[in-house]
Design an enzyme around this catalytic site. Structure first.
Site, PDB file in Angstrom:
ATOM      1  N   ARG A 166       6.020  76.643  79.713  1.00 53.50           N
ATOM      2  CA  ARG A 166       4.876  76.390  80.580  1.00 53.50           C
ATOM      3  C   ARG A 166       4.274  77.737  80.957  1.00 53.50           C
ATOM      4  O   ARG A 166       4.960  78.768  80.938  1.00 53.50           O
ATOM      5  CB  ARG A 166       5.286  75.632  81.837  1.00 53.50           C
ATOM      6  CG  ARG A 166       5.927  74.273  81.583  1.00 53.50           C
ATOM      7  CD  ARG A 166       6.351  73.642  82.900  1.00 53.50           C
ATOM      8  NE  ARG A 166       6.923  72.310  82.737  1.00 53.50           N
ATOM      9  CZ  ARG A 166       8.225  72.064  82.612  1.00 53.50           C
ATOM     10  NH1 ARG A 166       9.093  73.074  82.635  1.00 53.50           N
ATOM     11  NH2 ARG A 166       8.667  70.824  82.465  1.00 53.50           N
ATOM     12  N   LYS A 197      10.206  73.482  86.348  1.00 50.61           N
ATOM     13  CA  LYS A 197       9.849  72.609  87.463  1.00 50.61           C
ATOM     14  C   LYS A 197      11.095  72.217  88.245  1.00 50.61           C
ATOM     15  O   LYS A 197      12.170  72.038  87.669  1.00 50.61           O
ATOM     16  CB  LYS A 197       9.146  71.351  86.936  1.00 50.61           C
ATOM     17  CG  LYS A 197       7.712  71.583  86.493  1.00 50.61           C
ATOM     18  CD  LYS A 197       7.056  70.271  86.121  1.00 50.61           C
ATOM     19  CE  LYS A 197       5.583  70.461  85.768  1.00 50.61           C
ATOM     20  NZ  LYS A 197       4.940  69.172  85.409  1.00 50.61           N
ATOM     21  N   HIS A 266      -1.087  75.189  77.836  1.00 50.69           N
ATOM     22  CA  HIS A 266      -0.250  74.001  77.669  1.00 50.69           C
ATOM     23  C   HIS A 266      -0.424  73.385  76.284  1.00 50.69           C
ATOM     24  O   HIS A 266       0.452  72.655  75.815  1.00 50.69           O
ATOM     25  CB  HIS A 266      -0.569  72.976  78.760  1.00 50.69           C
ATOM     26  CG  HIS A 266       0.647  72.275  79.281  1.00 50.69           C
ATOM     27  ND1 HIS A 266       1.630  72.919  80.008  1.00 50.69           N
ATOM     28  CD2 HIS A 266       1.059  70.992  79.166  1.00 50.69           C
ATOM     29  CE1 HIS A 266       2.584  72.058  80.322  1.00 50.69           C
ATOM     30  NE2 HIS A 266       2.264  70.875  79.816  1.00 50.69           N
ATOM     31  N   ARG A 269       2.269  74.614  74.189  1.00 49.44           N
ATOM     32  CA  ARG A 269       3.513  73.888  74.478  1.00 49.44           C
ATOM     33  C   ARG A 269       3.515  72.537  73.750  1.00 49.44           C
ATOM     34  O   ARG A 269       4.523  72.137  73.168  1.00 49.44           O
ATOM     35  CB  ARG A 269       3.637  73.696  75.989  1.00 49.44           C
ATOM     36  CG  ARG A 269       4.861  72.892  76.453  1.00 49.44           C
ATOM     37  CD  ARG A 269       4.937  72.965  77.972  1.00 49.44           C
ATOM     38  NE  ARG A 269       5.776  71.929  78.572  1.00 49.44           N
ATOM     39  CZ  ARG A 269       7.083  72.034  78.780  1.00 49.44           C
ATOM     40  NH1 ARG A 269       7.717  73.139  78.396  1.00 49.44           N
ATOM     41  NH2 ARG A 269       7.766  71.062  79.348  1.00 49.44           N
ATOM     42  N   HIS A 292      12.379  68.521  80.023  1.00 45.37           N
ATOM     43  CA  HIS A 292      11.977  67.241  80.600  1.00 45.37           C
ATOM     44  C   HIS A 292      13.186  66.543  81.222  1.00 45.37           C
ATOM     45  O   HIS A 292      14.250  66.458  80.596  1.00 45.37           O
ATOM     46  CB  HIS A 292      11.368  66.320  79.536  1.00 45.37           C
ATOM     47  CG  HIS A 292      10.001  66.740  79.113  1.00 45.37           C
ATOM     48  ND1 HIS A 292       9.414  66.290  77.937  1.00 45.37           N
ATOM     49  CD2 HIS A 292       9.084  67.551  79.710  1.00 45.37           C
ATOM     50  CE1 HIS A 292       8.211  66.815  77.833  1.00 45.37           C
ATOM     51  NE2 HIS A 292       7.983  67.585  78.884  1.00 45.37           N
ATOM     52  N   TYR A 301       5.304  62.569  72.367  1.00 46.31           N
ATOM     53  CA  TYR A 301       5.126  63.360  71.153  1.00 46.31           C
ATOM     54  C   TYR A 301       5.453  62.565  69.896  1.00 46.31           C
ATOM     55  O   TYR A 301       5.054  62.960  68.796  1.00 46.31           O
ATOM     56  CB  TYR A 301       5.969  64.636  71.230  1.00 46.31           C
ATOM     57  CG  TYR A 301       5.504  65.554  72.331  1.00 46.31           C
ATOM     58  CD1 TYR A 301       4.308  66.258  72.209  1.00 46.31           C
ATOM     59  CD2 TYR A 301       6.231  65.700  73.504  1.00 46.31           C
ATOM     60  CE1 TYR A 301       3.855  67.080  73.225  1.00 46.31           C
ATOM     61  CE2 TYR A 301       5.792  66.526  74.525  1.00 46.31           C
ATOM     62  CZ  TYR A 301       4.600  67.212  74.384  1.00 46.31           C
ATOM     63  OH  TYR A 301       4.153  68.024  75.391  1.00 46.31           O
TER      64      TYR A 301
END
Length: 324
Positions: A166, A197, A266, A269, A292, A301
């Site tokens: 990120r 995150k 992004h 990414r 994630h 994806y």
């Protein structure tokens, strides 16, 4: 039947003066109230007499007429706020819009570069800054900045695409590791340690091309700033690069490279995840590398991967080709 227009106008004044809503929000709410008034007049109903089944039916009707989920959500928010205000004023016994949800908007697929586009961007060399400088002073500065800017930009692009970071993870990287560092690069180990995150740390591999670009950038950077400066990626002023500066620089480089789409951090990414999944088919591994928390986030994806496979099929399979 009591005309609802005066009450609606009074509520809009309350939103404008007391709540101080933005003009654009007021305009959207005004459109929602126009729809509500039209329904009331058509069915000869007063605001105080409305029930949830009325609101639910009208929302369904608006949806059938082509109003999108976002517009329906705004409409419901406006109606809900109106009836809440009417309730406080003692003008409505209940809020008929409470608990009614708009249809879910389909989530757009993330946009990814093709493999060729990603490689083109990574290998792009910036335009000659001296040739485009407008004055002698600007040309002198551009000539001085060109080598280090190119080294920095190459390292950032390679790292974003190589490891799926990120932008905040990239910009949080420091030169050296330590308890105070948000993240760092282990060049001998070929790994990036980042703070993602939720303050979750993870370690991701760094590709050969990115390691080569990072070593070059570290050598160039050492001649630019004091050794105590922590940030790995710096601006012209020697300070940690900001997210806005990264976005603008990437946009400029993509335009120079002739890419036909707007490129943001992004997107690299997304490209990392999509290309890795196309090659490996290992969804769990991609989830771990992206950081994630839930596999459902990564599964988007697979749709990009299917789109890629569908294009290959359409182009290559003899029975897929349409007759001209």
């Amino acid at each position: 039947m009591r005309n609802p227009a005066p009450l609606i106008a009074q509520h809009l004044d309350y939103l404008r003066v007391q709540r101080r809503l933005a003009d654009r929000t007021l305009a959207m709410y005004g459109d929602a109230f126009v729809r509500l008034q039209a329904f009331c007049e058509k069915e000869q109903l007063e605001l105080a007499a409305l029930k949830p089944h009325h609101v639910r039916g009208w929302i369904a009707r608006l949806h059938a007429q082509g109003l999108g989920p976002r517009s329906l959500a705004i409409t419901l928010a406006a109606w809900r706020g109106l009836f809440k205000w009417l309730g406080r004023e003692g003008l409505a016994p209940l809020n008929p819009a409470d608990g009614i949800k708009p249809p879910k908007a389909p989530k757009p697929l993330p946009k990814a570069l093709s493999v060729d586009q990603a490689v083109t961007l990574a290998e792009h060399r910036p335009q000659d800054p001296v040739a485009t400088a407008g004055s002698a002073a600007a040309a002198t500065r551009a000539e001085r900045e060109a080598p280090w800017l190119a080294a920095r930009d190459r390292a950032m692009i390679e790292l974003l695409y190589s490891s799926g970071l990120r932008s905040a993870e990239l910009l949080g990287l420091d030169v050296v590791s330590g308890p105070q560092a948000a993240g760092w690069i282990d060049l001998p180990g070929g790994e990036a340690h980042v703070l993602g995150k939720g303050h979750n740390r993870r370690t991701v591999p760094v590709g050969t091309a990115a390691l080569r670009a990072l070593r070059n950038w570290r050598d160039v950077r050492a001649s630019l700033v004091a050794p105590v400066a922590p940030a790995l990626f710096i601006s012209r002023q020697g300070r940690r690069l900001t997210a806005a500066q990264l976005r603008n620089r990437l946009k400029q480089l993509a335009q120079e490279a002739g890419l036909p789409t707007h490129v943001h951090p992004h997107m690299l990414r997304h490209s990392f995840a999509s290309h890795l999944l196309q090659s490996s088919g290992d969804l769990r591994a991609v989830q771990e590398l992206l950081g994630h928390a839930h596999i459902s986030t990564t599964q988007v994806y697979t749709k990009l991967d299917f789109q890629h496979l569908a294009k290959v099929y359409d182009a290559a399979h003899p029975r897929a080709r349409r007759k001209s």
